[in-house]
Design an enzyme around this catalytic site. Structure first.
Site, PDB file in Angstrom:
ATOM      1  N   LYS A   1       2.139  -3.247   7.437  1.00 31.78           N
ATOM      2  CA  LYS A   1       2.420  -3.458   6.005  1.00 31.78           C
ATOM      3  C   LYS A   1       3.868  -3.066   5.699  1.00 31.78           C
ATOM      4  O   LYS A   1       4.552  -3.730   4.908  1.00 31.78           O
ATOM      5  CB  LYS A   1       1.458  -2.635   5.140  1.00 31.78           C
TER       6      LYS A   1
ATOM      7  N   THR B   1       0.815  -1.216   0.000  1.00 30.52           N
ATOM      8  CA  THR B   1       0.000   0.000   0.000  1.00 30.52           C
ATOM      9  C   THR B   1       0.850   1.268   0.000  1.00 30.52           C
ATOM     10  O   THR B   1       1.990   1.254   0.473  1.00 30.52           O
ATOM     11  CB  THR B   1      -0.903  -0.011   1.258  1.00 30.52           C
ATOM     12  N   ASP B   2       0.257   2.356  -0.473  1.00 26.48           N
ATOM     13  CA  ASP B   2       0.952   3.653  -0.404  1.00 26.48           C
ATOM     14  C   ASP B   2       1.046   4.174   1.031  1.00 26.48           C
ATOM     15  O   ASP B   2       1.823   5.086   1.313  1.00 26.48           O
ATOM     16  CB  ASP B   2       0.265   4.693  -1.306  1.00 26.48           C
ATOM     17  N   GLU B   3       0.229   3.605   1.941  1.00 21.28           N
ATOM     18  CA  GLU B   3       0.208   4.130   3.313  1.00 21.28           C
ATOM     19  C   GLU B   3       1.538   3.944   4.037  1.00 21.28           C
ATOM     20  O   GLU B   3       1.790   4.591   5.048  1.00 21.28           O
ATOM     21  CB  GLU B   3      -0.917   3.474   4.124  1.00 21.28           C
TER      22      GLU B   3
ATOM     23  N   TYR C   1      -1.914  -0.380  11.063  1.00 23.30           N
ATOM     24  CA  TYR C   1      -2.052  -1.073   9.762  1.00 23.30           C
ATOM     25  C   TYR C   1      -0.855  -0.780   8.873  1.00 23.30           C
ATOM     26  O   TYR C   1      -0.189  -1.703   8.378  1.00 23.30           O
ATOM     27  CB  TYR C   1      -3.352  -0.644   9.063  1.00 23.30           C
TER      28      TYR C   1
HETATM   29  P1  NAD Z   1      -9.567  -7.278   2.296  1.00 20.78           P
HETATM   30  O1  NAD Z   1      -9.569  -7.012   3.754  1.00 20.78           O
HETATM   31  O2  NAD Z   1     -10.811  -7.029   1.512  1.00 20.78           O
HETATM   32  O3  NAD Z   1      -9.147  -8.798   2.011  1.00 20.78           O
HETATM   33  C1  NAD Z   1      -8.126  -9.432   2.720  1.00 20.78           C
HETATM   34  C2  NAD Z   1      -8.312 -10.931   2.534  1.00 20.78           C
HETATM   35  O4  NAD Z   1      -7.225 -11.590   3.213  1.00 20.78           O
HETATM   36  C3  NAD Z   1      -9.610 -11.471   3.138  1.00 20.78           C
HETATM   37  O5  NAD Z   1     -10.230 -12.347   2.223  1.00 20.78           O
HETATM   38  C4  NAD Z   1      -9.145 -12.227   4.380  1.00 20.78           C
HETATM   39  O6  NAD Z   1      -9.979 -13.325   4.709  1.00 20.78           O
HETATM   40  C5  NAD Z   1      -7.760 -12.670   3.963  1.00 20.78           C
HETATM   41  N1  NAD Z   1      -6.882 -12.927   5.103  1.00 20.78           N
HETATM   42  C6  NAD Z   1      -6.704 -12.157   6.202  1.00 20.78           C
HETATM   43  N2  NAD Z   1      -5.808 -12.723   7.030  1.00 20.78           N
HETATM   44  C7  NAD Z   1      -5.390 -13.861   6.421  1.00 20.78           C
HETATM   45  C8  NAD Z   1      -4.455 -14.869   6.776  1.00 20.78           C
HETATM   46  N3  NAD Z   1      -3.782 -14.819   7.935  1.00 20.78           N
HETATM   47  N4  NAD Z   1      -4.273 -15.896   5.920  1.00 20.78           N
HETATM   48  C9  NAD Z   1      -4.950 -15.967   4.755  1.00 20.78           C
HETATM   49  N5  NAD Z   1      -5.857 -15.053   4.384  1.00 20.78           N
HETATM   50  C10 NAD Z   1      -6.068 -14.006   5.203  1.00 20.78           C
HETATM   51  O7  NAD Z   1      -8.351  -6.445   1.716  1.00 20.78           O
HETATM   52  P2  NAD Z   1      -8.133  -5.816   0.269  1.00 20.78           P
HETATM   53  O8  NAD Z   1      -8.649  -4.434   0.276  1.00 20.78           O
HETATM   54  O9  NAD Z   1      -8.601  -6.773  -0.746  1.00 20.78           O
HETATM   55  O10 NAD Z   1      -6.539  -5.730   0.246  1.00 20.78           O
HETATM   56  C11 NAD Z   1      -5.758  -6.805  -0.261  1.00 20.78           C
HETATM   57  C12 NAD Z   1      -4.295  -6.422  -0.156  1.00 20.78           C
HETATM   58  O11 NAD Z   1      -4.053  -5.228  -0.900  1.00 20.78           O
HETATM   59  C13 NAD Z   1      -3.845  -6.121   1.270  1.00 20.78           C
HETATM   60  O12 NAD Z   1      -2.531  -6.630   1.426  1.00 20.78           O
HETATM   61  C14 NAD Z   1      -3.832  -4.605   1.353  1.00 20.78           C
HETATM   62  O13 NAD Z   1      -2.881  -4.161   2.277  1.00 20.78           O
HETATM   63  C15 NAD Z   1      -3.452  -4.246  -0.064  1.00 20.78           C
HETATM   64  N6  NAD Z   1      -3.924  -2.937  -0.551  1.00 20.78           N
HETATM   65  C16 NAD Z   1      -5.248  -2.592  -0.425  1.00 20.78           C
HETATM   66  C17 NAD Z   1      -5.688  -1.371  -0.958  1.00 20.78           C
HETATM   67  C18 NAD Z   1      -7.138  -0.949  -0.872  1.00 20.78           C
HETATM   68  O14 NAD Z   1      -7.455   0.189  -1.227  1.00 20.78           O
HETATM   69  N7  NAD Z   1      -8.064  -1.810  -0.473  1.00 20.78           N
HETATM   70  C19 NAD Z   1      -4.770  -0.515  -1.589  1.00 20.78           C
HETATM   71  C20 NAD Z   1      -3.429  -0.906  -1.675  1.00 20.78           C
HETATM   72  C21 NAD Z   1      -3.027  -2.129  -1.165  1.00 20.78           C
HETATM   73  O1  DAU Z   2      -4.155   3.924   0.478  1.00 15.78           O
HETATM   74  C1  DAU Z   2      -4.374   2.555   0.385  1.00 15.78           C
HETATM   75  C2  DAU Z   2      -5.224   2.110   1.552  1.00 15.78           C
HETATM   76  O2  DAU Z   2      -6.547   2.560   1.298  1.00 15.78           O
HETATM   77  C3  DAU Z   2      -5.204   0.601   1.758  1.00 15.78           C
HETATM   78  O3  DAU Z   2      -3.904   0.205   2.092  1.00 15.78           O
HETATM   79  C4  DAU Z   2      -6.175   0.191   2.871  1.00 15.78           C
HETATM   80  O4  DAU Z   2      -6.210  -1.208   2.993  1.00 15.78           O
HETATM   81  C5  DAU Z   2      -7.545   0.717   2.511  1.00 15.78           C
HETATM   82  O5  DAU Z   2      -8.470   0.410   3.537  1.00 15.78           O
HETATM   83  C6  DAU Z   2      -7.508   2.224   2.272  1.00 15.78           C
HETATM   84  O6  DAU Z   2      -7.222   2.923   3.510  1.00 15.78           O
HETATM   85  P1  DAU Z   2      -7.997   4.276   3.891  1.00 15.78           P
HETATM   86  O7  DAU Z   2      -7.918   4.474   5.345  1.00 15.78           O
HETATM   87  O8  DAU Z   2      -7.559   5.401   3.021  1.00 15.78           O
HETATM   88  O9  DAU Z   2      -9.487   3.843   3.410  1.00 15.78           O
HETATM   89  P2  DAU Z   2     -10.924   4.071   4.091  1.00 15.78           P
HETATM   90  O10 DAU Z   2     -11.926   3.656   3.061  1.00 15.78           O
HETATM   91  O11 DAU Z   2     -11.021   3.481   5.444  1.00 15.78           O
HETATM   92  O12 DAU Z   2     -10.994   5.648   4.227  1.00 15.78           O
HETATM   93  C7  DAU Z   2     -10.838   6.500   3.106  1.00 15.78           C
HETATM   94  C8  DAU Z   2     -10.856   7.933   3.630  1.00 15.78           C
HETATM   95  O13 DAU Z   2     -12.189   8.232   4.076  1.00 15.78           O
HETATM   96  C9  DAU Z   2      -9.963   8.158   4.825  1.00 15.78           C
HETATM   97  O14 DAU Z   2      -9.431   9.478   4.749  1.00 15.78           O
HETATM   98  C10 DAU Z   2     -10.904   8.055   6.024  1.00 15.78           C
HETATM   99  C11 DAU Z   2     -12.208   8.565   5.463  1.00 15.78           C
HETATM  100  N1  DAU Z   2     -13.435   7.977   6.022  1.00 15.78           N
HETATM  101  C12 DAU Z   2     -13.516   6.610   6.083  1.00 15.78           C
HETATM  102  C13 DAU Z   2     -14.647   5.999   6.582  1.00 15.78           C
HETATM  103  C14 DAU Z   2     -14.741   4.489   6.674  1.00 15.78           C
HETATM  104  C15 DAU Z   2     -14.491   8.787   6.417  1.00 15.78           C
HETATM  105  O15 DAU Z   2     -14.425  10.028   6.325  1.00 15.78           O
HETATM  106  N2  DAU Z   2     -15.613   8.186   6.904  1.00 15.78           N
HETATM  107  C16 DAU Z   2     -15.728   6.817   7.019  1.00 15.78           C
HETATM  108  O16 DAU Z   2     -16.780   6.344   7.518  1.00 15.78           O
END
Ligand code: NAD
Ligand code: DAU
Length: 352
Positions: free
Chosen positions: A162, A132-134, A158
């Site tokens: 990562k 992730t970019d975080e 988190y």
């Molecule tokens: P998600 O939470 O929707 O899915 C995560 C999946 O991993 C789930 O199906 C969960 O059951 C599984 N899991 C959790 N712990 C596990 C374990 N110990 N063993 C096997 N499986 C396990 O997450 P996502 O949004 O699909 O993100 C997937 C990946 O991409 C993560 O590594 C996250 O850090 C990264 N990522 C997410 C975003 C985003 O915006 N969602 C952006 C950049 C990177």
């Molecule tokens: O940047 C990549 C990341 O993006 C991933 O690594 C994470 O797994 C993914 O969850 C996401 O993280 P964020 O914290 O940016 O996503 P989230 O959807 O939780 O929140 C997006 C923005 O919106 C953040 O600034 C918090 C805000 N927010 C979120 C929720 C859930 C609100 O204002 N209200 C809300 O109820």
């Protein structure tokens, strides 16, 4: 074949669905099925002989070793993680366990498997870590977007977990020569996004007549990428990425949260006007900010474009319209998630 971990989550399931639509190469899915894992996401593959699913933990080294030995994948793509920042604030332990310790055990199992492969398979093998970019921390206004050289400054449990996993992956390349690739992507949105995250939460709450919670002043900036574009970037890095390299993935699409909220409300007003004749924007509610809330993320995606020729296919306008429409068309999926019935999918589909 390839082994995909975390394949029942949001991005992992999109990746597997797209892979099976585009390739003949089989996929072995491994997912622990935490609250975020939903096998219903993969329901359309239930009769596909090229896809198989195993419920299990990436931290279970014995299980992973057995799967590697039995299926002999040519690549492992690691999506498995605890992914929600707010949850990591309330309870960081699962994040440490899966994202750090789990990745460590997965790397150890993969290292042993890879080390014993014949030369040709050994040099073709890839371990792709999805991150992730975080990990880069927070930017101030007008500061240049994150490049791959930006220092790591994670701010939440988190992102710290990562970051630690990224470092382990890097170290396994540097020390043991494991052929790794890492992608650091910005915020994704699209189908199968669990409604704890901002965009799906807004859609689901709006339709249910509930508050649309905006943290703090709503001026935090995220760089949004349609999930299918993230998946195409991962396929591209898997195919052409240079070993040991990191590739930032993003949509050149910075938006303030409040703008996102208004965009979603406008689309819902157009596609599913409320019966009361009011705009969904009336449901916007400012709530207490997230502790340690990062102000701005922005990805500089020039390296992946220059070296590998990857660019996103969707604009935010096309991607967010598709996303809102998907949620409107898939109310059954939403209802199963909200009611918890998605958990019963495993028993329904796989019996014992
Ligand atoms: P998600 O939470 O929707 O899915 C995560 C999946 O991993 C789930 O199906 C969960 O059951 C599984 N899991 C959790 N712990 C596990 C374990 N110990 N063993 C096997 N499986 C396990 O997450 P996502 O949004 O699909 O993100 C997937 C990946 O991409 C993560 O590594 C996250 O850090 C990264 N990522 C997410 C975003 C985003 O915006 N969602 C952006 C950049 C990177
Ligand atoms: O940047 C990549 C990341 O993006 C991933 O690594 C994470 O797994 C993914 O969850 C996401 O993280 P964020 O914290 O940016 O996503 P989230 O959807 O939780 O929140 C997006 C923005 O919106 C953040 O600034 C918090 C805000 N927010 C979120 C929720 C859930 C609100 O204002 N209200 C809300 O109820």
């Amino acid at each position: 074949m390839i082994l995909v971990t975390g394949s029942a989550g949001f991005i992992g399931s999109n990746f597997v669905l797209d892979w099976c639509a585009l390739h003949d190469e089989p996929v072995l899915s491994l997912d622990k099925l935490t609250y975020a894992g939903n096998l219903e996401n993969l329901a359309s593959l239930s009769d596909n002989p090229r896809h198989s699913f195993v419920q299990g933990d990436i931290g279970d080294a014995e299980l992973v070793a057995r799967l590697l030995a039995e299926h002999r994948p040519r690549a492992v793509i690691n999506f498995a993680a605890e992914s929600h920042v707010d949850r990591s604030i309330h309870g960081p332990e699962d994040f440490i366990q899966t994202n750090i310790v789990g990745t460590f055990h997965l790397l150890e199992a993969v290292r042993a498997y890879w080390g014993a492969l014949p030369d040709a398979e050994k040099s073709a093998f890839r371990f792709l870590h999805v991150s992730t970019d975080e990990v880069y921390g927070s930017l101030v206004k007008d500061e240049p977007a994150f490049t791959e050289l930006h220092r790591y400054e994670p701010n939440s449990p988190y992102s710290a977990s990562k970051a630690a996993s990224d470092h382990l992956v890097r170290a396994y390349h540097h020390t043991y020569g494991l052929p790794v690739l890492t992608t650091n992507c910005s915020n994704n949105y699209g189908p199968y996004h669990f409604p704890e995250k901002l965009i799906p939460l807004l859609i689901v709450n709006a339709l249910a007549g509930k508050a649309l919670p905006v943290y703090g002043d709503g001026q935090q900036i995220r760089d949004w990428l349609y999930v299918k574009d993230h998946c195409s970037a991962i396929r591209c890095v898997l195919e052409k990425g240079r070993l040991g390299e990191v590739y930032n993935v993003g949509g050149w699409n910075e938006k303030a949260n409040l703008d996102i909220v208004h965009t979603v409300c406008d689309l819902l007003d157009e596609l599913r006007p409320s019966s009361a004749g009011k705009s969904y924007a009336e449901q916007i509610t400012f709530v207490t900010d997230r502790p340690g809330h990062d102000r701005r993320y922005a990805i500089d995606a020039r390296k992946i474009e220059r070296e590998l020729g990857w660019k996103p296919a969707e604009t935010f306008e096309t991607g967010i319209r598709k996303t809102v429409q998907w949620y409107l068309d898939n109310q059954g999926w939403v209802n199963n998630v909200l009611s918890g019935n998605y958990r019963q999918w495993v028993e329904k589909q796989y019996g014992e």
